[in-house]
Design an enzyme around this catalytic site. Structure first.
Site, mmCIF file in Angstrom:
data_model
loop_
_atom_site.group_PDB
_atom_site.id
_atom_site.type_symbol
_atom_site.label_atom_id
_atom_site.label_comp_id
_atom_site.label_asym_id
_atom_site.label_seq_id
_atom_site.Cartn_x
_atom_site.Cartn_y
_atom_site.Cartn_z
ATOM 1 N N SER A 17 17.748 -12.751 5.454
ATOM 2 C CA SER A 17 16.411 -12.200 5.205
ATOM 3 C C SER A 17 16.533 -11.008 4.284
ATOM 4 O O SER A 17 17.616 -10.713 3.758
ATOM 5 C CB SER A 17 15.759 -11.396 6.509
ATOM 6 O OG SER A 17 16.594 -10.739 6.962
ATOM 7 N N ILE A 19 16.680 -8.387 1.451
ATOM 8 C CA ILE A 19 17.351 -8.153 0.146
ATOM 9 C C ILE A 19 18.372 -9.290 -0.230
ATOM 10 O O ILE A 19 18.388 -9.875 -1.241
ATOM 11 C CB ILE A 19 17.899 -6.883 -0.014
ATOM 12 C CG1 ILE A 19 16.706 -5.645 -0.221
ATOM 13 C CG2 ILE A 19 18.629 -6.560 -1.308
ATOM 14 C CD1 ILE A 19 17.323 -4.283 0.067
ATOM 15 N N GLY A 20 19.038 -9.480 0.983
ATOM 16 C CA GLY A 20 20.210 -10.487 0.704
ATOM 17 C C GLY A 20 19.509 -11.847 0.474
ATOM 18 O O GLY A 20 20.109 -12.763 -0.481
ATOM 19 N N TYR A 156 24.059 7.182 9.580
ATOM 20 C CA TYR A 156 23.608 6.034 8.338
ATOM 21 C C TYR A 156 23.710 6.651 7.123
ATOM 22 O O TYR A 156 24.342 6.323 6.208
ATOM 23 C CB TYR A 156 22.140 5.664 8.669
ATOM 24 C CG TYR A 156 21.718 4.638 7.717
ATOM 25 C CD1 TYR A 156 22.102 3.287 7.666
ATOM 26 C CD2 TYR A 156 20.626 4.997 6.659
ATOM 27 C CE1 TYR A 156 21.643 2.174 6.876
ATOM 28 C CE2 TYR A 156 20.234 4.016 5.706
ATOM 29 C CZ TYR A 156 20.694 2.780 5.925
ATOM 30 O OH TYR A 156 20.190 1.749 4.925
#
Length: 265
Positions: A17, A19-20, A156
């Site tokens: 899903s 950006i990939g 993160y």
């Protein structure tokens, strides 16, 4: 602009899903074959089936937070399709958020395993094949958080800062071998990850998701000059360029695709 990727094989991780998946579509449309990887089998199979209309695309399920998951992925791809010329590492997660003092070691270890060590392992597994060919492209996905850290997302922030340094280090180590390594840093793109963030915010504030997005932009991301979330294809277009023959003098760079979010020059 023609990117001259005919005959190339690309691995795109985190590809079911966002950006990939959009990156895989761009690469397929430019003539590359794509090995699509993610941790979720059903969603990955659906994504690969849909992308197959654009070219040869095969799904490979793998947990890249574990060393044996990367080893197995490498073996399966090489057996089925050959050694990748291009690797785009999109797999990642936000991980635990909130007060730094309330995030325990397990939360930190999860983010480091998924967001940083997976990139280390993927690079270590696939760079040798590129070196043998004397041509390769590795694109790692960081974030605006790496250079503009937000206090509620400290693990993160740290992991993504590590990605930028990893990319620069690898570019210095293997550029002379024809393996060009770069980093792309998106900000607040419309992906399942940010959807979850906005759905949580909407529930906490008692508003719908669109109102939550508007409030988040105003309160947390005022630097996004275009006033909206990015679209996955807007990031994928930059990634595809960096994977191409046209980016032959781009090495060790961190490309921000952030709508202006990062305040520094």
């Amino acid at each position: 602009m023609k990117l001259d990727l005919e005959g190339k094989l690309a691995l795109v991780t985190g590809g079911d899903s966002g950006i990939g998946r959009e990156t895989a579509r761009f690469l397929l449309d430019e003539g590359a074959a794509v090995a699509l990887s993610d941790i979720t089998g059903d969603a990955l199979a659906d994504a690969a089936e849909g992308l197959s209309a654009h070219g040869r695309c095969m799904p490979f399920t793998a947990d890249l937070s574990k060393a044996d998951g990367v080893t197995r992925l490498k073996g399966e791809i090489e057996a089925a399709m050959g050694a990748p010329d291009i690797v785009v590492h999109c797999a990642g997660e936000t991980g635990p958020t909130g007060d730094f003092l309330e995030i325990d070691d397990a939360g930190w270890e999860e983010v480091i395993a998924v967001d940083l060590m997976s990139a280390v392992r993927v690079a270590r597994a696939f760079i040798p094949g590129m070196r043998e060919k004397g041509w390769g492209r590795l694109v790692l996905i960081a974030s605006e958080n790496a250079v503009q850290p937000y206090p509620e997302e400290t693990p993160y922030n740290v992991a993504k800062a590590g990605i930028i340094t990893l990319g620069k280090s690898l570019s210095k180590a293997y550029g002379e071998d024809g393996v060009l390594v770069n980093v792309v840093s998106p900000a607040f793109v419309a992906t399942p990850m940010t959807d979850k963030m906005m759905e949580k915010r909407a529930a906490e504030e008692g508003v719908d998701k669109e109102a939550a997005i508007e409030g988040f932009l105003a309160e947390k991301r005022p630097g996004i000059e275009v006033g909206r979330r990015g679209r996955p294809e807007e990031v994928a277009a930059v990634i595809a360029f960096l994977c191409s023959q046209r980016a032959s003098f781009v090495v060790g760079a961190n490309w921000r695709v952030d709508g202006g979010s990062v305040m520094s020059v």
